[in-house]
Design a protein around this motif. Sequence first.
Motif, PDB file in Angstrom:
ATOM      1  N   THR A 141       0.832  -1.212   0.000  1.00  0.00           N
ATOM      2  CA  THR A 141       0.000   0.000   0.000  1.00  0.00           C
ATOM      3  C   THR A 141       0.861   1.255   0.000  1.00  0.00           C
ATOM      4  O   THR A 141       0.595   2.204  -0.741  1.00  0.00           O
ATOM      5  CB  THR A 141      -0.931   0.008   1.223  1.00  0.00           C
ATOM      6  N   SER A 142       1.911   1.270   0.840  1.00  0.00           N
ATOM      7  CA  SER A 142       2.795   2.436   0.877  1.00  0.00           C
ATOM      8  C   SER A 142       3.569   2.575  -0.430  1.00  0.00           C
ATOM      9  O   SER A 142       3.778   3.689  -0.925  1.00  0.00           O
ATOM     10  CB  SER A 142       3.755   2.329   2.063  1.00  0.00           C
ATOM     11  N   ALA A 143       3.977   1.455  -1.020  1.00  0.00           N
ATOM     12  CA  ALA A 143       4.672   1.513  -2.304  1.00  0.00           C
ATOM     13  C   ALA A 143       3.747   2.027  -3.405  1.00  0.00           C
ATOM     14  O   ALA A 143       4.164   2.796  -4.283  1.00  0.00           O
ATOM     15  CB  ALA A 143       5.208   0.118  -2.666  1.00  0.00           C
ATOM     16  N   ALA A 144       2.468   1.604  -3.366  1.00  0.00           N
ATOM     17  CA  ALA A 144       1.510   2.078  -4.362  1.00  0.00           C
ATOM     18  C   ALA A 144       1.264   3.579  -4.216  1.00  0.00           C
ATOM     19  O   ALA A 144       1.144   4.299  -5.208  1.00  0.00           O
ATOM     20  CB  ALA A 144       0.201   1.312  -4.220  1.00  0.00           C
ATOM     21  N   PHE A 145       1.229   4.068  -2.965  1.00  0.00           N
ATOM     22  CA  PHE A 145       1.039   5.505  -2.749  1.00  0.00           C
ATOM     23  C   PHE A 145       2.243   6.299  -3.268  1.00  0.00           C
ATOM     24  O   PHE A 145       2.090   7.350  -3.893  1.00  0.00           O
ATOM     25  CB  PHE A 145       0.837   5.777  -1.257  1.00  0.00           C
ATOM     26  N   GLU A 146       3.438   5.781  -3.026  1.00  0.00           N
ATOM     27  CA  GLU A 146       4.645   6.453  -3.531  1.00  0.00           C
ATOM     28  C   GLU A 146       4.653   6.480  -5.056  1.00  0.00           C
ATOM     29  O   GLU A 146       5.005   7.501  -5.675  1.00  0.00           O
ATOM     30  CB  GLU A 146       5.882   5.744  -3.002  1.00  0.00           C
ATOM     31  N   ALA A 147       4.262   5.367  -5.671  1.00  0.00           N
ATOM     32  CA  ALA A 147       4.209   5.318  -7.137  1.00  0.00           C
ATOM     33  C   ALA A 147       3.146   6.265  -7.680  1.00  0.00           C
ATOM     34  O   ALA A 147       3.339   6.894  -8.727  1.00  0.00           O
ATOM     35  CB  ALA A 147       3.930   3.890  -7.596  1.00  0.00           C
ATOM     36  N   ARG A 148       2.032   6.393  -6.949  1.00  0.00           N
ATOM     37  CA  ARG A 148       0.969   7.286  -7.394  1.00  0.00           C
ATOM     38  C   ARG A 148       1.449   8.747  -7.370  1.00  0.00           C
ATOM     39  O   ARG A 148       1.166   9.525  -8.278  1.00  0.00           O
ATOM     40  CB  ARG A 148      -0.248   7.112  -6.493  1.00  0.00           C
ATOM     41  N   LEU A 149       2.190   9.127  -6.343  1.00  0.00           N
ATOM     42  CA  LEU A 149       2.744  10.476  -6.284  1.00  0.00           C
ATOM     43  C   LEU A 149       3.709  10.727  -7.434  1.00  0.00           C
ATOM     44  O   LEU A 149       3.778  11.822  -7.977  1.00  0.00           O
ATOM     45  CB  LEU A 149       3.480  10.690  -4.950  1.00  0.00           C
ATOM     46  N   GLY A 150       4.467   9.704  -7.810  1.00  0.00           N
ATOM     47  CA  GLY A 150       5.446   9.864  -8.875  1.00  0.00           C
ATOM     48  C   GLY A 150       4.834  10.106 -10.238  1.00  0.00           C
ATOM     49  O   GLY A 150       5.502  10.632 -11.137  1.00  0.00           O
ATOM     50  N   THR A 151       3.562   9.714 -10.407  1.00  0.00           N
ATOM     51  CA  THR A 151       2.902   9.921 -11.701  1.00  0.00           C
ATOM     52  C   THR A 151       2.316  11.321 -11.840  1.00  0.00           C
ATOM     53  O   THR A 151       1.874  11.699 -12.915  1.00  0.00           O
ATOM     54  CB  THR A 151       1.780   8.895 -11.897  1.00  0.00           C
ATOM     55  N   VAL A 152       2.301  12.078 -10.750  1.00  0.00           N
ATOM     56  CA  VAL A 152       1.716  13.424 -10.775  1.00  0.00           C
ATOM     57  C   VAL A 152       2.818  14.428 -11.087  1.00  0.00           C
ATOM     58  O   VAL A 152       3.920  14.368 -10.529  1.00  0.00           O
ATOM     59  CB  VAL A 152       1.064  13.755  -9.418  1.00  0.00           C
ATOM     60  N   ASP A 153       2.510  15.364 -11.986  1.00  0.00           N
ATOM     61  CA  ASP A 153       3.494  16.375 -12.386  1.00  0.00           C
ATOM     62  C   ASP A 153       3.517  17.491 -11.343  1.00  0.00           C
ATOM     63  O   ASP A 153       2.933  18.551 -11.510  1.00  0.00           O
ATOM     64  CB  ASP A 153       3.142  16.947 -13.767  1.00  0.00           C
TER      65      ASP A 153
END
Length: 412
Positions: A64-76
């Motif tokens: 879950t924490s890894a998915a949240f970090e990846a989600r932030l990385g997709t935002v400009d």
Amino acid sequence: MTRLLALWRKETLALLRDRHGLAALFIMPAIFILVMSLALRDAFVPGVPADLGYAVVDLDDTPTSAAFEARLGTVDILREFGRLADEQTARREIAAGRIAFVIVLPEGFGAALDAAARTDAPSATTLRLLADPTVPLAVRNGFRQQVEAELSRQQLASVLDRLGRALMIPELRDIPERRPALEVATEAVRGETTLDPAPVLPSSVQQNVPAWLIFSMFFVVVPISAVFIAERQHGTLQRLATQQVSFGLILAGKLLPFFVVNQVQAVVMVLVGRYLVPLAGGEALVLPGNGSALFALWLMTAAVSVAAVAWALLIASLARTAEQATVFGGVGNILMGAIGGIMVPKFVMPAGMQALTQLSPMAWALDGFHRVMLRNGGSSDIVLPAAALVCFALAALVVAILLNRRARRAHC
């Protein structure tokens, strides 16, 4: 007319002898344009990441924490610096100024997010955001809101995933990951005369070239004051007065040579923005492609030049020494530039300051240039700012003539 031609010749010779003053009029604005266009490049060009960045300290280390970090990385948003080992390392990086923000995902982050998706009760687990205190408050709040939005989206994804499994509707599980059905495109709105089918947003050089060109034009106060005060001290003005040469004609004799200097300044500064700034890694200045817009640009340059020379003649009439002229003219120009959107773009000022800009002739000039360069306007679009500058010039000349008459009466 013979007297006016003789005065023009005299002023031209005096101007050419002041090589240091002429060099300052051309070198100073060229340096300003080059430095400011490069320094503010990322602030004007959309899609370029800022130098500010963020990192993540993941103390939970769950999917879950890894998915949240990846989600932030997709935002400009800001530049991503990846993961840091622990909070102490994060604090050292922030203190050293290398990272602006660090997101600390606590232990139990994934479990707390899953629990929040099942109930409406607030969680005792807190996600912490470490920030550099030198980062502006608006940037800090904006980044925090972005993090909160991604948290909400992660929670929604968990809810829909659980609901999709319960109802056996797999489409619910991928709703948060879908791209918008329609792409949103940004376009700069320009005048109706635009010939560019796909206009681009303004760059920093399109702000800085006209801004510092206007500022440098008004700095003709330095050489004009030096010549004027030297003539007063050497008795040249007195001798001209005894030959029945009016003070108004003397002022007219100074207008043309310095008007020509301003026009040369304009050409040089445009060349700097068009060719020198790109060589240094910045954006090239884009000029209008039609003759009507180019003529409007020249009209604005002429109006600014007349206003700048008239302002300089007023300062020269007020000052009695070169030091006074430098202080009055220099401080006056800096104040007009500060409130006129030259040093700080008008659109980043508070609302009160934006209203105050209308008191500065430099703001009128910059508005006229922007109407042509950014909105592809023509001569009709610059009537108001150009007329305001000409009226300012006439008022300055009238005050200078009245001051001279008053001084003559005091000596009689």
